[in-house]
Enzyme design. Structure first.
Site, PDB file in Angstrom:
ATOM      1  CB  ALA A 102      45.585  30.071  21.676  1.00  0.00           C
ATOM      2  CD  GLN A 103      38.355  30.666  25.275  1.00  0.00           C
ATOM      3  OE1 GLN A 103      37.755  29.169  24.836  1.00  0.00           O
ATOM      4  NE2 GLN A 103      37.746  31.592  25.921  1.00  0.00           N
ATOM      5  CB  THR A 138      33.554  39.166  26.179  1.00  0.00           C
ATOM      6  OG1 THR A 138      34.122  39.299  27.743  1.00  0.00           O
ATOM      7  CG2 THR A 138      31.918  39.079  27.649  1.00  0.00           C
ATOM      8  CE  LYS A 173      27.187  27.209  25.578  1.00  0.00           C
ATOM      9  NZ  LYS A 173      26.901  27.991  24.108  1.00  0.00           N
ATOM     10  NE  ARG A 179      56.387  53.675  59.845  1.00  0.00           N
ATOM     11  CZ  ARG A 179      57.285  53.851  59.930  1.00  0.00           C
ATOM     12  NH1 ARG A 179      58.331  53.331  59.310  1.00  0.00           N
ATOM     13  NH2 ARG A 179      57.066  55.837  58.831  1.00  0.00           N
ATOM     14  CD  GLN A 211      42.580  46.667  66.642  1.00  0.00           C
ATOM     15  OE1 GLN A 211      41.489  46.465  66.930  1.00  0.00           O
ATOM     16  NE2 GLN A 211      43.519  47.066  67.293  1.00  0.00           N
ATOM     17  CG  HIS A 212      37.272  49.510  60.335  1.00  0.00           C
ATOM     18  ND1 HIS A 212      37.119  50.018  59.174  1.00  0.00           N
ATOM     19  CD2 HIS A 212      36.141  48.370  60.460  1.00  0.00           C
ATOM     20  CE1 HIS A 212      36.139  49.534  58.665  1.00  0.00           C
ATOM     21  NE2 HIS A 212      35.186  48.439  60.059  1.00  0.00           N
ATOM     22  CG  HIS A 269      34.910  43.939  42.395  1.00  0.00           C
ATOM     23  ND1 HIS A 269      35.320  44.467  41.829  1.00  0.00           N
ATOM     24  CD2 HIS A 269      34.591  44.371  44.117  1.00  0.00           C
ATOM     25  CE1 HIS A 269      35.079  46.465  41.972  1.00  0.00           C
ATOM     26  NE2 HIS A 269      34.986  45.807  43.151  1.00  0.00           N
ATOM     27  CD  GLU A 274      40.003  31.355  32.613  1.00  0.00           C
ATOM     28  OE1 GLU A 274      41.307  31.089  32.420  1.00  0.00           O
ATOM     29  OE2 GLU A 274      39.359  31.561  31.226  1.00  0.00           O
TER      30      GLU A 274
END
Ligand SMILES: CC/C=C\C/C=C\C/C=C\C/C=C/C(=O)SCCNC(=O)CCNC(=O)[C@H](O)C(C)(C)COP(=O)(O)OP(=O)(O)OC[C@H]1O[C@@H](n2cnc3c(N)ncnc32)[C@H](O)[C@@H]1OP(=O)(O)O
Ligand SMILES: Cc1cc2nc3c(=O)[nH]c(=O)nc-3n(C[C@H](O)[C@H](O)[C@H](O)COP(=O)(O)OP(=O)(O)OC[C@H]3O[C@@H](n4cnc5c(N)ncnc54)[C@H](O)[C@@H]3O)c2cc1C
Length: 593
Positions: A68-69, A76, A203, A238, A259-260, A314, A352
């Site tokens: 719990a932070q 952040t 840290k 398919r 494919q790409h 991402h 995170e």
């Protein structure tokens, strides 16, 4: 310093649990944070006596703890967390308090209803001074009744974008007293009289976050490999449209566009898996080093884990969406499994460490290196960053006849990372010479700083992929993986082409060459695509997908899946006659008038 006592070795258990957490592909479960953040915190931040007390019970699941932070007002910026832990020397206790609504702990997984303990990050006050955020091990609920203890308000934060089997919760303290020794005391300490003893590195209390960031890299590999398995298998089933008129409908996997869309996700999944292994080994080694008093690798681990976490999450989010879109309408059905996998995976872009903030953390590390380079210093034999000190070839050589171990491609990535790192450093210096303070200059360079980090991480991912494939001795497996490596590397070249073309390092002709190598790789991968994804041996249960079934019986099972919907328990639903039927009847009556 005498060798620190070996903590009960649950690290491997935790490391495997974390990977298993992903490999089970589950939408979160009541022990997620216990295994993946609470236990690592005890392992790395509890002193010997505390470990003896807490670790066996935690490993034995005698309680469930969360981490719990984050608070409603801050996730952040840890410096501004508002929960306080004020030391009372008279009773040798800390008083935990949530002074404002925004100090309410908000988001911790399994906090709402499952956990009865928590690692609580709070601003530590003793002898009238604040020493910043420190972790405390706090009981939240009665171990028998599971009711919240006195002064504690706790509950679930409500439905989310995904991970809705995880009871992310809220938590408020109203002057809750906890013993002095509930403070994790391996690094920082508060003595009975209230004196604060600082840690060797301020840290080290953040190590649980570093563990998860490292774990996330393999986690994203898992999500990419699962969803490209679904997309490849479905695309091999398919049939839609013809390539040669009159020759009959083809498998959509035979379309180059398909494919790409899918194969680069497969390649990235492998790349991330290999770098995920590297960063987890670096984490484990660094934690061992810290136990032996050596903190020298902490900055490297932080910088690499932040950058890898941001880039892999991402790309996984984008890649999962590509796999979904590649499956057309059925890809949009819950039956595909994509909504579940996507909504779990994409959370990692935020938790995170929000990705932009993580990229900028790595950039801080790069700017230190750039400063050393500009000061004429030599590299420190650190394989992750030494290339930045070197002068690479003045021009791109990716289209040379022989590119042993893709040296020319790797040097192109190194060139871009070096150029972007040094250019943004020079801009930082220039802005400060023009009168901006460091923080303003930093903010005015932030987008370019993030680009430099992405280029650096791309270099690391590519180099690790090349080095690991080179080690494979089974030539038949190596040949298949080399096709994926070729696709990965030249796909990444095209992904960063603007950077390589911007200073004339790469020519348009070489960009065309890279595209040719991509199409060549797609053709080589196509005949092996189904075997490659079958080799991952994912169980149908963990794929959660009718489209990705190993037996390929998609259509029969899609109908069965739909028929099992509660909506289809009866042909006519009660609401019909009450609303739609009534509306239509009235409309018909009106039209007769
Ligand atoms: C895939 C998941 C698998 C399993 C998990 C199970 C379930 C999944 C669901 C959810 C789990 C999620 C949990 C959470 O989200 S927990 C909360 C996560 N929160 C964060 O990550 C907060 C992000 N913010 C920060 O980490 C820090 O605030 C930040 C690094 C941004 C700034 O640090 P600080 O506030 O201390 O600022 P400064 O004083 O400026 O310090 C910067 C300075 O310190 C160095 N530094 C920072 N962090 C570390 C670290 N962890 N290790 C080593 N060094 C660190 C940094 O490099 C700077 O150094 P320098 O440049 O030399 O000044
Ligand atoms: C699924 C999920 C599970 C979670 N589990 C936990 C948990 O178990 N325990 C826990 O403690 N927390 C948990 N969290 C909270 C998570 O760690 C925070 O949401 C995350 O750290 C981001 O912080 P924030 O929400 O305050 O976003 P903010 O920091 O408010 O971000 C908002 C925007 O501001 C930008 N920004 C913020 N600071 C800067 C800066 N310095 N420079 C540039 N841009 C900046 C961000 O990049 C972002 O675009 C979870 C969150 C999610 C979504």
């Amino acid at each position: 310093m005498e060798h620190a006592p070996k903590a009960i070795d649950v690290t491997n258990d935790v490391e495997m649990r974390t990977f298993n957490f992903f490999t089970m592909g589950i939408d979160g479960h009541p022990l997620g944070l216990h295994l993946d953040m609470a236990i690592p915190t005890i392992l790395n931040n509890a002193d010997e006596e505390q470990q003896k007390d807490w670790l066996p019970k935690a490993a034995n699941r005698e309680f469930i703890a969360t981490y719990a932070q984050t608070e409603m007002g801050h996730g952040t910026n840890l410096k501004k967390l508002e929960t306080t832990a004020t030391y009372d020397p008279k009773t040798q206790e800390f008083v935990l308090n949530s002074p404002t609504i925004t100090s309410t702990k908000w988001w911790p997984g399994n906090l709402g209803k499952s956990s009865n303990y928590a690692v609580v990050m709070a601003q530590l006050y003793t002898q009238g001074k604040c020493h910043g955020a420190h972790p405390f091990f706090v009981q939240l609920r009665d171990l028998n009744t599971h009711k919240p203890l006195k002064g504690i308000t706790v509950g679930d934060i409500g439905p989310k974008f995904g991970m809705n089997t995880v009871d992310n919760g809220f938590l408020q303290f109203d002057h809750v007293r906890t013993p002095r020794r509930s403070m994790f005391m391996k690094h920082a300490k508060v003595l009975p009289d209230g004196r604060y003893v600082p840690p060797v590195h301020d840290k080290l209390n953040y190590s649980a976050m570093v563990f998860i960031r490292a774990a996330i890299v393999s986690g994203m590999a898992y999500h990419l490999l699962v969803t490209s398995t679904i997309a490849v298998r479905y695309s091999a089933i398919r049939r839609q449209g013809e390539i040669t008129p009159g020759a009959g409908e083809v498998k959509v996997l035979d379309y180059q566009t398909q494919q790409h869309r899918i194969f680069p996700q497969l390649a990235r999944g492998l790349a991330f898996r290999l770098s995920g292994q590297y960063i987890m080994k670096l984490y484990t080694q660094t934690m061992d080093d810290i136990r032996n008093g050596d903190i020298s690798a902490v900055p490297d681990l932080h910088a690499l884990s932040c950058g890898l976490k941001a880039v892999t999450t991402h790309h996984a989010a984008l890649g999962l969406e590509q796999c979904r879109m590649a499956c057309g309408g059925h890809g949009y059905s819950q039956a595909s499994g994509f909504p579940l996998h996507y909504s779990v995976a994409v959370g990692a872009c935020t938790y995170e460490g929000e990705n932009m903030v993580m990229l900028l953390q790595t950039a801080r590390h790069l700017m230190k290196i750039a400063k050393a380079i500009r000061a004429g210093q030599s590299p420190k034999s650190n394989k992750i960053v030494d290339y930045l000190f070197h002068k690479g070839p003045p021009k791109c050589l990716i289209d040379q006849a022989y590119d042993t171990n893709y040296r020319n491609v790797l040097e192109s990535f190194e060139h871009l990372a070096r150029r972007q790192t040094l250019e943004v450093y020079d801009k930082l210096v220039q802005l400060q010479q023009q009168g901006r303070n460091y923080e303003q200059a930093w903010n005015d360079c932030a987008v370019e700083l993030c680009k430099a980090t992405r280029a650096h991480v791309r270099t690391f991912l590519a180099r690790t992929f090349v080095e690991e494939i080179d080690k494979i001795s089974d030539l038949s497996i190596k040949s298949v993986l080399q096709d994926l490596l070729q696709l990965y590397l030249y796909y990444e070249v095209t992904e960063c082409a603007t950077g390589l073309l911007e200073d004339g390092f790469m020519t348009g002709q070489q960009h065309k060459y890279a595209k040719k190598k991509i199409y060549e790789a797609l053709e080589k991968i196509r005949p092996n695509a189904v075997s490659i994804v079958d080799s991952f041996d994912f169980q149908d249960r963990e794929l959660h997908s009718v489209l990705g079934r190993r037996d390929g019986n998609v259509y029969e099972n899609l109908l069965k899946w739909a028929q099992s919907s509660p909506l289809n328990k009866t042909d006519v639903l009660p609401f019909h006659h009450k609303y739609l039927g009534k509306m239509m009847e009235e409309a018909r009556q009106r039209s007769k008038i």
